[in-house]
Structure formats: C-alpha cells, structure tokens
Design an enzyme around this catalytic site. Structure first.
Site, mmCIF file in Angstrom:
data_model
loop_
_atom_site.group_PDB
_atom_site.id
_atom_site.type_symbol
_atom_site.label_atom_id
_atom_site.label_comp_id
_atom_site.label_asym_id
_atom_site.label_seq_id
_atom_site.Cartn_x
_atom_site.Cartn_y
_atom_site.Cartn_z
ATOM 1 N N GLU A 41 16.030 26.792 71.008
ATOM 2 C CA GLU A 41 17.258 26.479 70.331
ATOM 3 C C GLU A 41 18.230 26.719 71.315
ATOM 4 O O GLU A 41 18.660 27.513 72.132
ATOM 5 C CB GLU A 41 17.285 27.236 69.132
ATOM 6 C CG GLU A 41 17.451 28.558 69.313
ATOM 7 C CD GLU A 41 17.396 29.606 67.661
ATOM 8 O OE1 GLU A 41 16.518 29.431 67.174
ATOM 9 O OE2 GLU A 41 18.599 29.829 67.384
ATOM 10 N N CYS A 64 20.983 34.611 66.989
ATOM 11 C CA CYS A 64 20.018 34.163 67.911
ATOM 12 C C CYS A 64 18.583 34.016 67.597
ATOM 13 O O CYS A 64 18.025 35.043 66.760
ATOM 14 C CB CYS A 64 20.069 35.350 68.838
ATOM 15 S SG CYS A 64 21.329 35.417 70.099
HETATM 16 N N1 SAH Z 1 19.229 38.868 76.471
HETATM 17 C C1 SAH Z 1 20.568 38.490 76.708
HETATM 18 C C2 SAH Z 1 21.112 37.505 76.058
HETATM 19 C C3 SAH Z 1 20.582 37.099 74.740
HETATM 20 S S1 SAH Z 1 21.154 37.812 73.241
HETATM 21 C C4 SAH Z 1 21.343 40.078 76.225
HETATM 22 O O1 SAH Z 1 20.653 40.873 75.669
HETATM 23 O O2 SAH Z 1 22.550 39.796 76.317
HETATM 24 C C5 SAH Z 1 23.079 37.177 73.173
HETATM 25 C C6 SAH Z 1 24.029 38.492 72.380
HETATM 26 O O3 SAH Z 1 23.714 38.583 71.174
HETATM 27 C C7 SAH Z 1 23.617 39.575 72.980
HETATM 28 O O4 SAH Z 1 24.733 40.606 73.300
HETATM 29 C C8 SAH Z 1 22.734 40.292 71.993
HETATM 30 O O5 SAH Z 1 22.489 41.821 71.764
HETATM 31 C C9 SAH Z 1 23.415 39.589 70.701
HETATM 32 N N2 SAH Z 1 22.526 39.700 69.466
HETATM 33 C C10 SAH Z 1 21.404 39.321 69.253
HETATM 34 N N3 SAH Z 1 20.869 39.121 67.853
HETATM 35 C C11 SAH Z 1 22.195 39.610 67.249
HETATM 36 C C12 SAH Z 1 22.459 39.731 65.864
HETATM 37 N N4 SAH Z 1 21.631 39.448 64.989
HETATM 38 N N5 SAH Z 1 23.612 39.842 65.702
HETATM 39 C C13 SAH Z 1 24.808 40.170 66.368
HETATM 40 N N6 SAH Z 1 24.403 40.057 67.701
HETATM 41 C C14 SAH Z 1 23.097 39.954 68.199
#
Ligand code: SAH
Length: 364
Positions: free
Chosen positions: A104, A345
């Site tokens: 996505e 995400c």
């Molecule tokens: N793997 C990378 C990029 C993908 S996630 C990383 O960890 O940075 C992108 C951002 O969204 C990251 O900061 C992650 O921790 C955050 N994220 C993922 N799921 C989330 C959620 N349910 N609520 C808030 N932030 C979230």
C-alpha cells in the site's frame, strides 16, 4: 535477525530493467548489440514518461522490444483499490505486485505540494508493537523498481506531479538497504522524475550500522528516526529493535548523520496514552536530543484492532508539544491524514489479506 534468513530471500535486480541506472542500462544495450543512445530513450520511457510496458514505447523498434522481453523483467503494479478520504483528500492505494503480493501507498496533498508515502518491503520483521505492518512478519524486499512504481502509478492516476516522497509505509528501509539506495539514485536522477534529495525522507526504526553507512553516502535526504521512547527499557517494550541498539548508540549515529550531511534529523514519536506521553517523558525526550539539530514529529498513535494501545488525549499531546518547545525543541503534531480510510501503516493491506479468498478456495 540474521537467523531469519533474509539472505535467502534477497532479490537481485540484475534482470529487472526498471531497477537499472542509465549507465547500467547503457552497458546492457551494448551487450545486446544495440547502440548506446537507445538506453537513454528506454530510460526516459520508463522513468520520465512512465511507460507501463514496452508497447507504450513508440520510438523503440519491435526487435529491441523483443530482445528486452527476452532478457529482462518489466515490473508494473496492478491497482487493486483506491480509497479517498472524504476529510482531506488523502488517497490510499493498494497495489498488487507481479507475484501476487500486495503493498500500500498513500498520497497526501499539502499546500507545499503532493507527497507520496511508499512501502519498502512486503510486510516487515521489526515487530514494533503498535504497528499493523509487522503482524505477519516479512514476506520479501521490494525491488528498486517496485518502490518507484508506487510513485509512478500514483502520478499517472492523479495526473499530478509528486514533489515529496517519504519512505514511511510498510517495511523497514534500512533492512532493504541496497535496493533503497538504488531507488534513491533512480528517483533523484535528472533523466527520471528528478525529485530532489531534499524532498525525500527515509524513516527507520534505528538500525545503527545502516544509518552510519547512509551517513557516509552524504546524501541530502532527511533521515527520520522512530524513537517513541526515552529510555531503553521503555523502548524495548514498544520496539524489539531496541534490544539490539541502545539509545546511546542511536544518539551517537544521529549526531554522526548530521556531521556528515549537515541535514537536520527528524524524530518520530508516537504518543500512546499512559505509556510514553507524560510531562516527564517530554522532559526526558528533550534532555535526550537537546544537543542534536533536530525536529520532533509527534504522532498520536493510530489504534489497531490487534493491540490495545490508546491514543493520547488531545490536551496531553498539546502539553507534550509545548513542553518540548519550552526546552527549545521544535515539534509538530502530525496531522492525522485519511483517518477514515485505514490511515495507519499496514491497515489497508492487512484488511485485504484478511478478507481475500485464498487462491486454493478459488480453485476448488
Ligand atoms: N520502519 C520504518 C518506517 C515505517 S513506519 C520506521 O520504523 O520508521 C512509519 C512510522 O509510523 C514509524 O515512526 C512508525 O513507528 C509509525 N507507526 C507505525 N504504526 C503506527 C501506529 N499504529 N500509530 C502511530 N504511528 C505508527
């Protein structure tokens, strides 16, 4: 993590024509007995005119197209679904890859231009507790072309230029490092979409050695670190990667990144009610990062049904932000884009996988 055998899954892009740089493609053309200038024509078809297949390439001879078909794969995405937010026009796309996997991507309209958030892997093996992308683990790395294809398909669908790209969708970009670097080369190339390095952000959960390697590349991209906690102990509860690398090592490598590139860092901090959102947390965060040239992006956690994390209350978010500002740290609260369209995400992909009829059922 090595024991999970990612090496076995490594995909090379040697025969993936859209993952080759112009100079690599020139070498290929010469090997095929073609003239070198053909490479530039092909390259522009793929990366500037965003051709979906060889048929689109009107000034390329049938014989060269045939040679290419025989020698290379040509990736393209099949758009399975587009969801548009009724609130802010954000669009969420679900794409099918050639092998049937789905990824996505998100398109966001801002005053300063259009931004696309792309996935870097199919699934993820980092295991962050609040994240929907990692629930089923890692399926495979995306090829450089498959990262580009998300941007290309969205450009074609919207008819608008993409000016900013964030690698913040499903996957850990530093866990797909070589393909990420090749993707960056292609995306910023003047013979392609020519997106400025400054308009590209790569977000990582904090794989220290790769962050160091990236710093040594001295690119002008923005590095975002998903911090989410201010002590190792708390971070370990949210992010398994914290068992590998300490906050001290992370802060060191962030300082190194700035030293090497002169680029201000971004820290992402997802606020989870009662877990990491108190005034003390804000003060600890400020103390942790105060010597770094940085910006904090606060993200009220997006609840996923598989976990019971709850979003911080609005006033707690605001209090957290102003605490940071009082300590001289600039912080913004990320606007919640596309809340009505499975904005978090990995949510859309997951929903698709959960509701899709398994292929075996279709056959029987
Ligand atoms: N793997 C990378 C990029 C993908 S996630 C990383 O960890 O940075 C992108 C951002 O969204 C990251 O900061 C992650 O921790 C955050 N994220 C993922 N799921 C989330 C959620 N349910 N609520 C808030 N932030 C979230």
């Amino acid at each position: 993590m090595e024991q999970m055998g990612i090496e076995d899954q490594e995909i090379t892009y040697g025969k993936d024509i859209k993952s080759l740089t112009l100079s690599q493609l020139q070498e290929e053309m010469v090997t095929l007995g073609e003239q070198k200038f053909r490479a530039k024509q092909m390259y522009e078809w793929m990366h500037k005119k965003l051709a979906r297949n060889y048929e689109d390439m009107s000034n390329i001879s049938a014989s060269l197209k045939e040679k290419c078909r025989q020698n290379y794969t040509y990736t393209s995405l099949h758009m399975l679904k587009v969801q548009e937010s009724g609130i802010d026009g954000t669009k969420k796309y679900l794409f099918e890859l050639a092998d049937g996997n789905v990824v996505e991507s998100v398109w966001m309209k801002y005053k300063h231009g259009n931004s696309v958030c792309i996935s870097s892997q199919v699934g993820c093996r980092m295991g962050c507790r609040f994240c929907a992308s990692t629930l089923d683990g890692l399926e495979r790395n995306l090829l450089p072309s498959e990262m580009l294809d998300q941007i290309y398909a969205i450009t074609l669908e919207t008819g608008e230029r993409v000016s900013n790209v964030v690698v913040m969708g499903t996957g850990e970009p530093m866990d797909n490092y070589d393909n990420l670097l090749q993707f960056i080369t292609l995306l910023t190339d003047e013979n392609g979409l020519h997106i400025s390095q400054r308009n590209l952000t790569v977000s990582t959960c904090g794989i220290v050695p790769k962050m160091r390697e990236l710093a040594d590349q001295k690119l002008q991209i923005t590095l975002a670190l998903s911090l989410h906690a201010t002590t190792d102990e708390k971070r370990k509860k949210l992010m398994p990667i914290a068992n590998r690398y300490s906050l001290e090592e992370l802060m060191e490598v962030c300082a190194y990144y700035f030293e090497q590139t002169g680029r201000r860092l971004t820290f992402e901090y997802s606020l989870v009610r009662g877990v990491n959102d108190t005034k003390e947390d804000a003060e600890e965060l400020a103390a942790l990062i105060k010597n770094l040239n940085c910006h904090v992006n606060l993200i009220p956690v997006n609840p996923i049904k598989e976990r019971d994390f709850v979003q911080s209350e609005k006033h707690a978010v605001e209090a957290f932000r102003s605490r940071l500002e009082q300590q001289g740290i600039t912080a913004t609260v990320r606007r919640e884009m596309g809340r009505d369209i499975d904005g978090a995400c990995g949510q859309l992909r997951r929903k698709h996988i959960e509701t899709a009829v398994p292929p075996s059922d279709v056959l029987s």
